[in-house]
Design a protein around this motif. Structure first.
Motif, PDB file in Angstrom:
ATOM      1  N   ALA A 112       0.649  -1.205  -0.054  1.00  0.00           N
ATOM      2  CA  ALA A 112       0.158   0.001  -0.064  1.00  0.00           C
ATOM      3  C   ALA A 112       0.744   1.281   0.041  1.00  0.00           C
ATOM      4  N   ILE A 113       2.084   1.345   0.831  1.00  0.00           N
ATOM      5  CA  ILE A 113       3.042   2.401   0.724  1.00  0.00           C
ATOM      6  C   ILE A 113       3.358   2.675  -0.790  1.00  0.00           C
ATOM      7  N   LEU A 114       4.025   1.541  -1.174  1.00  0.00           N
ATOM      8  CA  LEU A 114       4.741   1.606  -2.479  1.00  0.00           C
ATOM      9  C   LEU A 114       3.719   2.156  -3.465  1.00  0.00           C
ATOM     10  N   TYR A 115       2.536   1.664  -3.186  1.00  0.00           N
ATOM     11  CA  TYR A 115       1.732   2.144  -4.495  1.00  0.00           C
ATOM     12  C   TYR A 115       0.974   3.406  -4.252  1.00  0.00           C
ATOM     13  N   VAL A 116       0.622   4.078  -2.914  1.00  0.00           N
ATOM     14  CA  VAL A 116       0.190   5.137  -2.738  1.00  0.00           C
ATOM     15  C   VAL A 116       1.092   6.481  -2.569  1.00  0.00           C
ATOM     16  N   ALA A 117       2.235   6.199  -1.838  1.00  0.00           N
ATOM     17  CA  ALA A 117       3.097   7.309  -1.382  1.00  0.00           C
ATOM     18  C   ALA A 117       4.503   7.247  -2.185  1.00  0.00           C
ATOM     19  N   THR A 118       4.561   6.552  -3.265  1.00  0.00           N
ATOM     20  CA  THR A 118       5.778   6.672  -3.829  1.00  0.00           C
ATOM     21  C   THR A 118       5.424   6.680  -5.447  1.00  0.00           C
ATOM     22  N   ASP A 119       6.560   7.088  -6.066  1.00  0.00           N
ATOM     23  CA  ASP A 119       6.401   7.056  -7.630  1.00  0.00           C
ATOM     24  C   ASP A 119       7.223   5.912  -8.440  1.00  0.00           C
ATOM     25  N   ALA A 121       7.674   2.260 -10.090  1.00  0.00           N
ATOM     26  CA  ALA A 121       6.996   1.761 -10.977  1.00  0.00           C
ATOM     27  C   ALA A 121       6.020   0.661 -10.329  1.00  0.00           C
ATOM     28  N   TYR A 122       4.843   0.243 -11.181  1.00  0.00           N
ATOM     29  CA  TYR A 122       4.020  -0.442 -10.349  1.00  0.00           C
ATOM     30  C   TYR A 122       4.182  -1.941 -10.142  1.00  0.00           C
ATOM     31  N   ILE A 123       5.676  -2.312 -10.701  1.00  0.00           N
ATOM     32  CA  ILE A 123       6.056  -3.675 -10.852  1.00  0.00           C
ATOM     33  C   ILE A 123       6.469  -4.110  -9.277  1.00  0.00           C
ATOM     34  N   PHE A 124       7.072  -3.012  -8.655  1.00  0.00           N
ATOM     35  CA  PHE A 124       7.381  -3.018  -7.251  1.00  0.00           C
ATOM     36  C   PHE A 124       6.266  -3.328  -6.151  1.00  0.00           C
ATOM     37  N   PRO A 125       5.218  -2.714  -6.333  1.00  0.00           N
ATOM     38  CA  PRO A 125       4.273  -2.868  -5.325  1.00  0.00           C
ATOM     39  C   PRO A 125       3.534  -4.454  -5.599  1.00  0.00           C
ATOM     40  N   PHE A 126       3.514  -4.504  -7.101  1.00  0.00           N
ATOM     41  CA  PHE A 126       3.054  -5.803  -7.539  1.00  0.00           C
ATOM     42  C   PHE A 126       3.583  -7.109  -7.059  1.00  0.00           C
ATOM     43  N   VAL A 127       4.757  -6.981  -7.032  1.00  0.00           N
ATOM     44  CA  VAL A 127       5.954  -8.146  -6.378  1.00  0.00           C
ATOM     45  C   VAL A 127       5.619  -8.315  -4.951  1.00  0.00           C
ATOM     46  N   THR A 128       5.630  -7.161  -4.066  1.00  0.00           N
ATOM     47  CA  THR A 128       5.318  -7.373  -2.768  1.00  0.00           C
ATOM     48  C   THR A 128       4.109  -7.891  -2.503  1.00  0.00           C
ATOM     49  N   PHE A 129       2.960  -7.357  -3.407  1.00  0.00           N
ATOM     50  CA  PHE A 129       1.595  -8.142  -2.999  1.00  0.00           C
ATOM     51  C   PHE A 129       1.694  -9.556  -3.460  1.00  0.00           C
ATOM     52  N   MET A 130       2.185  -9.679  -4.320  1.00  0.00           N
ATOM     53  CA  MET A 130       2.234 -11.332  -4.805  1.00  0.00           C
ATOM     54  C   MET A 130       2.620 -12.278  -3.802  1.00  0.00           C
ATOM     55  N   VAL A 131       4.090 -11.751  -3.239  1.00  0.00           N
ATOM     56  CA  VAL A 131       4.552 -12.480  -2.157  1.00  0.00           C
ATOM     57  C   VAL A 131       3.634 -12.506  -0.990  1.00  0.00           C
ATOM     58  N   GLY A 132       3.230 -11.519  -0.461  1.00  0.00           N
ATOM     59  CA  GLY A 132       2.385 -11.385   0.640  1.00  0.00           C
ATOM     60  C   GLY A 132       1.044 -12.285   0.542  1.00  0.00           C
ATOM     61  N   LEU A 133       0.353 -12.295  -0.712  1.00  0.00           N
ATOM     62  CA  LEU A 133      -0.602 -13.002  -1.243  1.00  0.00           C
ATOM     63  C   LEU A 133      -0.268 -14.576  -1.107  1.00  0.00           C
ATOM     64  N   TRP A 134       1.135 -14.748  -1.690  1.00  0.00           N
ATOM     65  CA  TRP A 134       1.532 -16.552  -1.373  1.00  0.00           C
ATOM     66  C   TRP A 134       1.458 -16.596   0.124  1.00  0.00           C
ATOM     67  N   PHE A 135       1.966 -15.883   0.935  1.00  0.00           N
ATOM     68  CA  PHE A 135       2.031 -16.318   2.453  1.00  0.00           C
ATOM     69  C   PHE A 135       0.744 -16.403   2.780  1.00  0.00           C
ATOM     70  N   PHE A 136       0.081 -15.339   2.736  1.00  0.00           N
ATOM     71  CA  PHE A 136      -1.631 -15.609   3.084  1.00  0.00           C
ATOM     72  C   PHE A 136      -2.151 -16.713   2.697  1.00  0.00           C
ATOM     73  N   PHE A 137      -2.122 -17.134   1.395  1.00  0.00           N
ATOM     74  CA  PHE A 137      -2.762 -18.354   0.787  1.00  0.00           C
ATOM     75  C   PHE A 137      -2.154 -19.620   1.473  1.00  0.00           C
ATOM     76  N   LYS A 138      -1.026 -19.576   1.670  1.00  0.00           N
ATOM     77  CA  LYS A 138      -0.213 -20.894   2.295  1.00  0.00           C
ATOM     78  C   LYS A 138      -0.682 -21.063   3.509  1.00  0.00           C
ATOM     79  N   GLY A 139      -0.904 -19.844   4.401  1.00  0.00           N
ATOM     80  CA  GLY A 139      -1.572 -19.775   5.796  1.00  0.00           C
ATOM     81  C   GLY A 139      -2.728 -20.419   5.928  1.00  0.00           C
ATOM     82  N   VAL A 140      -3.645 -19.808   4.984  1.00  0.00           N
ATOM     83  CA  VAL A 140      -5.064 -20.205   5.251  1.00  0.00           C
ATOM     84  C   VAL A 140      -5.300 -21.599   4.590  1.00  0.00           C
ATOM     85  N   MET A 141      -4.518 -21.979   3.662  1.00  0.00           N
ATOM     86  CA  MET A 141      -4.770 -23.475   3.325  1.00  0.00           C
ATOM     87  C   MET A 141      -4.308 -24.398   4.337  1.00  0.00           C
ATOM     88  N   ARG A 142      -3.072 -24.199   4.830  1.00  0.00           N
ATOM     89  CA  ARG A 142      -2.529 -24.923   6.227  1.00  0.00           C
ATOM     90  C   ARG A 142      -3.683 -24.736   7.236  1.00  0.00           C
TER      91      ARG A 142
END
Length: 233
Positions: A112-119, A121-142
């Protein structure tokens, strides 16, 4: 002895439908209301489209929750013999699941910080979002996987039970147990969890792995205390 039961066909459909009556009665009107709101939002500017989407999403969430509770509750608890006493009942610990979900939270915050408060490229918040989503998905599935697994120790047998869309049980009578062992990694030892392996021979059907349970030493000791050789001493 290993037993399994898989409901299927028309009887499975009827059984789920009957058990989901309340969930259907609650969710279908909400979904219908959402559809009506979506239709009106196209012709009436005072009705926002998001209200229909929110209503449909709520109805679907209730329907999915009802299906989940129905699927889990459709299978019976193992039948206990006369005078049989349950000593221990455990699920695999939820600590690994909680850890993965906890790790995902700061990653979403960084996104959220990279997307809203910085200039950047969108690839950086996209990467952190996908990594976070992977951890969240793995946690929920476990979490849900561990929720559906139950280990039961009675004064007569050790039981493994998995139940969701099918029921699978594996049990070893106490009199047939030939080996009880414990396994722990360094992280498991530090967090107070581990695996208890109960064997009555060679092969997966003759072994029950009570994986990632809290305080495995107490479970192993309870099993050892019921062995015929221990009781004779």
């Amino acid at each position: 002895m290993t037993t399994s039961r898989t409901p299927y066909g028309f009887m499975l459909f009827v059984r789920l439908l009957v058990r989901m009556t309340i969930a259907l009665l609650v969710s279908i009107p909400i979904i219908a209301l959402g559809g009506i709101l979506l239709v009106y939002s196209q012709t009436d500017g005072t009705v926002p489209a998001w209200s229909g989407i929110a209503a449909i999403s709520t109805g679907l969430a209730l329907l999915i929750l009802g299906f989940y509770m129905t699927a889990v509750g459709s299978f019976p608890y193992p039948n206990l013999g006369e005078g049989e006493d349950v000593k221990i009942e455990r699920h695999p610990t939820m600590k690994p699941a909680y850890a993965r979900i906890f790790i995902s939270i700061p990653l979403f915050f960084i996104t959220a910080i990279l997307y809203v408060a910085t200039d950047l490229a969108y690839i950086f918040p996209f990467v952190t979002f996908m990594v976070g989503l992977w951890f969240f998905f793995k946690g929920v599935m476990r979490y849900f996987r561990n929720l559906h697994i139950t280990y039961i120790v009675t004064d007569r047998r050790a039981i493994y039970m998995y139940k969701f869309l099918y029921l699978h049980t594996n049990e070893i009578p106490v009199g047939r147990i030939v080996q009880i062992s414990e396994k722990r990694t360094l992280i498991e030892a530090l967090s107070g969890r581990g695996t208890v392996v109960v064997s009555s021979g060679i092969g997966s059907r003759m072994t029950i792995n009570m994986e990632e349970i809290d305080n495995p030493g107490a479970v192993a000791e309870a099993l050892r205390s019921m062995l015929p050789s221990t009781q004779n001493n």
